[in-house]
Design a protein around this motif. Structure first.
Motif, short mmCIF file in Angstrom:
data_model
loop_
_atom_site.label_atom_id
_atom_site.label_comp_id
_atom_site.label_asym_id
_atom_site.label_seq_id
_atom_site.Cartn_x
_atom_site.Cartn_y
_atom_site.Cartn_z
N GLN A 164 40.50 21.00 46.75
CA GLN A 164 41.21 22.07 47.46
C GLN A 164 42.21 22.76 46.55
O GLN A 164 42.33 24.00 46.55
N ALA A 165 42.92 21.98 45.75
CA ALA A 165 43.90 22.56 44.83
C ALA A 165 43.23 23.43 43.78
O ALA A 165 43.73 24.51 43.43
N LYS A 166 42.08 22.97 43.27
CA LYS A 166 41.36 23.75 42.26
C LYS A 166 40.88 25.08 42.83
O LYS A 166 40.98 26.12 42.17
N ILE A 167 40.36 25.05 44.04
CA ILE A 167 39.87 26.28 44.67
C ILE A 167 41.02 27.27 44.84
O ILE A 167 40.90 28.45 44.47
N PHE A 168 42.12 26.80 45.41
CA PHE A 168 43.24 27.69 45.68
C PHE A 168 43.85 28.23 44.38
O PHE A 168 44.05 29.44 44.22
N ALA A 169 44.14 27.33 43.43
CA ALA A 169 44.80 27.74 42.19
C ALA A 169 43.93 28.68 41.36
O ALA A 169 44.42 29.68 40.82
N SER A 170 42.65 28.38 41.25
CA SER A 170 41.76 29.22 40.43
C SER A 170 41.61 30.60 41.05
O SER A 170 41.66 31.62 40.34
N CYS A 171 41.42 30.66 42.35
CA CYS A 171 41.29 31.97 43.02
C CYS A 171 42.59 32.75 42.95
O CYS A 171 42.57 33.98 42.76
N TYR A 172 43.70 32.06 43.08
CA TYR A 172 45.00 32.73 43.02
C TYR A 172 45.23 33.31 41.62
O TYR A 172 45.66 34.45 41.47
N PHE A 173 44.91 32.51 40.61
CA PHE A 173 45.08 32.98 39.24
C PHE A 173 44.17 34.17 38.95
O PHE A 173 44.59 35.16 38.35
N LEU A 174 42.91 34.07 39.37
CA LEU A 174 41.96 35.16 39.13
C LEU A 174 42.39 36.44 39.84
O LEU A 174 42.23 37.54 39.31
N ALA A 175 42.95 36.29 41.05
CA ALA A 175 43.39 37.47 41.80
C ALA A 175 44.55 38.17 41.10
O ALA A 175 44.54 39.40 40.95
N VAL A 176 45.52 37.39 40.66
CA VAL A 176 46.67 37.99 39.95
C VAL A 176 46.23 38.58 38.62
O VAL A 176 46.66 39.68 38.24
N PHE A 177 45.37 37.87 37.92
CA PHE A 177 44.85 38.37 36.64
C PHE A 177 44.06 39.67 36.84
O PHE A 177 44.20 40.63 36.08
N ASN A 178 43.26 39.69 37.89
CA ASN A 178 42.44 40.87 38.18
C ASN A 178 43.29 42.08 38.57
O ASN A 178 42.94 43.23 38.25
N ALA A 179 44.42 41.83 39.23
CA ALA A 179 45.24 42.93 39.73
C ALA A 179 46.23 43.46 38.70
O ALA A 179 46.58 44.65 38.73
N SER A 180 46.69 42.60 37.79
CA SER A 180 47.79 43.02 36.92
C SER A 180 47.47 43.04 35.43
O SER A 180 48.01 43.87 34.69
N ILE A 181 46.61 42.17 34.97
CA ILE A 181 46.38 42.04 33.53
C ILE A 181 45.06 42.67 33.10
O ILE A 181 45.01 43.48 32.17
N LEU A 182 43.97 42.32 33.77
CA LEU A 182 42.65 42.82 33.37
C LEU A 182 42.56 44.34 33.33
O LEU A 182 41.98 44.89 32.38
N PRO A 183 43.11 45.07 34.31
CA PRO A 183 43.01 46.54 34.26
C PRO A 183 43.64 47.15 33.02
O PRO A 183 43.21 48.22 32.56
N LYS A 184 44.68 46.50 32.46
CA LYS A 184 45.33 47.03 31.26
C LYS A 184 44.38 47.06 30.07
O LYS A 184 44.50 47.91 29.18
N PHE A 185 43.44 46.11 30.07
CA PHE A 185 42.48 46.04 28.96
C PHE A 185 41.25 46.93 29.20
O PHE A 185 40.62 47.38 28.24
N LEU A 186 40.93 47.15 30.46
CA LEU A 186 39.68 47.85 30.77
C LEU A 186 39.82 49.34 31.00
O LEU A 186 38.91 50.10 30.71
N PHE A 187 40.97 49.76 31.54
CA PHE A 187 41.10 51.15 31.95
C PHE A 187 42.32 51.82 31.33
O PHE A 187 43.35 51.16 31.10
N ILE A 188 42.18 53.12 31.09
CA ILE A 188 43.35 53.92 30.80
C ILE A 188 43.98 54.30 32.13
O ILE A 188 43.42 54.04 33.20
N GLU A 189 45.16 54.92 32.09
CA GLU A 189 45.91 55.15 33.33
C GLU A 189 45.13 55.99 34.33
O GLU A 189 45.13 55.70 35.53
N SER A 190 44.44 57.03 33.87
CA SER A 190 43.68 57.88 34.80
C SER A 190 42.52 57.13 35.43
O SER A 190 42.20 57.31 36.62
#
Length: 378
Positions: A164-190
């Motif tokens: 249960q801890a692995k499921i929650f922690a991994s999904c939580y980390f992926l969600a935060v990474f997907n929302a805040s960090i990954l877009p900086k590498f993939l997209f320009i502001e527009s």
């Protein structure tokens, strides 16, 4: 122009989960918190969808988006802390963050309609900037705490709790990474503006579905199984078979081979297996169930198979409660390690055999040890 269709998916899924948890008959604290969290995410989607058509009034909808990261923290505590997961302090912190979010939304609305709340506009601007920084700081801290709650005392968790801890922690980390960090590498502001609905929706749904999955796994792990030894009810097949054989076998001597076989299974700690039934013993020993039942009643002097097994489970639980290396284990962890599938059943059985509940037993023995240490040092 943004494609707002992902926000419709967010609203639809969160609304469905909110209703599902809000309409449960046996609602617990976690269901209320999760329903509020889903409702807040619904309002996030509604605000994003309605912004192009209603303009500044979308900020009024934003007032109801104040239970996102702060509520996820309370949910995380409730999921992974057994005793008193939420106190007045936690509610106050979550309430403060909600107040800051509502303040920011209100400020945006007032500025948009050009209302001069304060004579000095610079003062209002500085106040807004300060509040925004505090909101970001607290929200970021809350996200970290939510992630940490799942992994806290990871080594002491059972295998089920670790999953249960692995499921929650991994999904939580992926969600935060997907929302805040990954877009900086993939997209320009527009480009980010164009993909923002998809990014926000996917991140939010990842957290929501992870929470719902953990809630489901916990309910399944804690639910009492009717055929389990934990239920303190004699297995129906055991009862009927024993009754049929009573007149023929009550006065017969119990076979020594069966006694030896039962003792061997007990020495192998088979009683730690959850949902154990008398048919499991009969299958291993290759004998009819009524013979197992007769040996338990006449040789081991136990009323029924359930009581016989639960006595060993409680003894095992007592040793865990007294071990230093298990001193940080929760009562739920002790119950699961001892073969019980339900915390409520464990507490009931333990008290019926020992006379006090597991928590009281641990406290009494800890106090006795401390008293002996003091006497030795005097």
């Amino acid at each position: 122009m943004q494609n707002t269709s992902p926000y419709y998916v967010l609203v639809f899924v969160c609304m469905g989960l909110m209703l599902l948890n809000g309409m449960k008959k046996d609602k617990q604290l976690i269901h209320y918190l999760f329903a509020v969290f889903c409702g807040s995410l619904c309002m996030v989607g509604v605000q994003k969808i309605s912004a192009p058509s209603i303009g500044v009034y979308s900020y009024l909808i934003g007032l109801f988006t104040c239970a996102t990261c702060n509520m996820s923290w309370l949910i995380s505590r409730t999921l992974f802390r057994e005793h008193k997961p939420i106190s007045t302090v936690h509610i106050a912190v979550a309430g403060a963050i909600a107040g800051l979010i509502m303040f920011n939304q209100t400020w945006h609305y007032l500025v948009s309609i050009d209302v001069q709340v304060f004579p000095d506009s610079q003062f209002m601007w500085r106040l807004k900037q300060g509040m925004a920084e505090i909101t970001v700081l607290l929200s970021s801290s809350i996200l970290v705490l939510s992630f940490w709650e799942a992994l806290r005392d990871y080594k002491d968790k059972t295998d089920t709790q670790k999953l249960q801890a692995k499921i929650f922690a991994s999904c939580y980390f992926l969600a935060v990474f997907n929302a805040s960090i990954l877009p900086k590498f993939l997209f320009i502001e527009s480009e980010f503006q164009r993909f923002e609905p998809l990014i926000i929706t996917s991140s939010a749904l990842l957290i929501v579905l992870a929470m719902q999955l953990v809630m489901f796994l916990q309910k399944r792990a804690h639910s009492s199984v009717p055929e389990s030894v934990d239920t303190e009810v004699v297995n129906s097949e055991d009862v009927s078979t024993a009754h049929k054989q009573t007149e023929l076998s009550e006065n017969k001597e119990v076979e020594p081979e069966i006694i030896t076989g039962i003792e061997a299974l007990i020495n192998k700690q088979l009683y730690l297996q959850s949902n154990l039934k008398i048919s499991d013993f009969a299958q291993v020993l290759a004998v009819p169930e009524y013979k197992i039942s007769r040996a338990i009643r006449h040789h081991f002097k136990a009323t029924n198979f359930n009581l016989f097994i639960n006595q060993y489970r409680v003894q095992y639980a007592q040793t865990l409660l007294l071990k230093d290396e298990a001193s940080h284990w929760s009562i739920l962890s002790i119950a699961l390690e001892s073969g019980f599938s339900s915390l409520a059943t464990f507490n009931r059985v333990f008290k019926s055999i020992v006379g006090v509940n597991p928590n009281e037993f641990r406290k009494q023995n800890n106090s006795l040890v401390e008293q002996q240490i003091v006497e030795l040092t005097d």
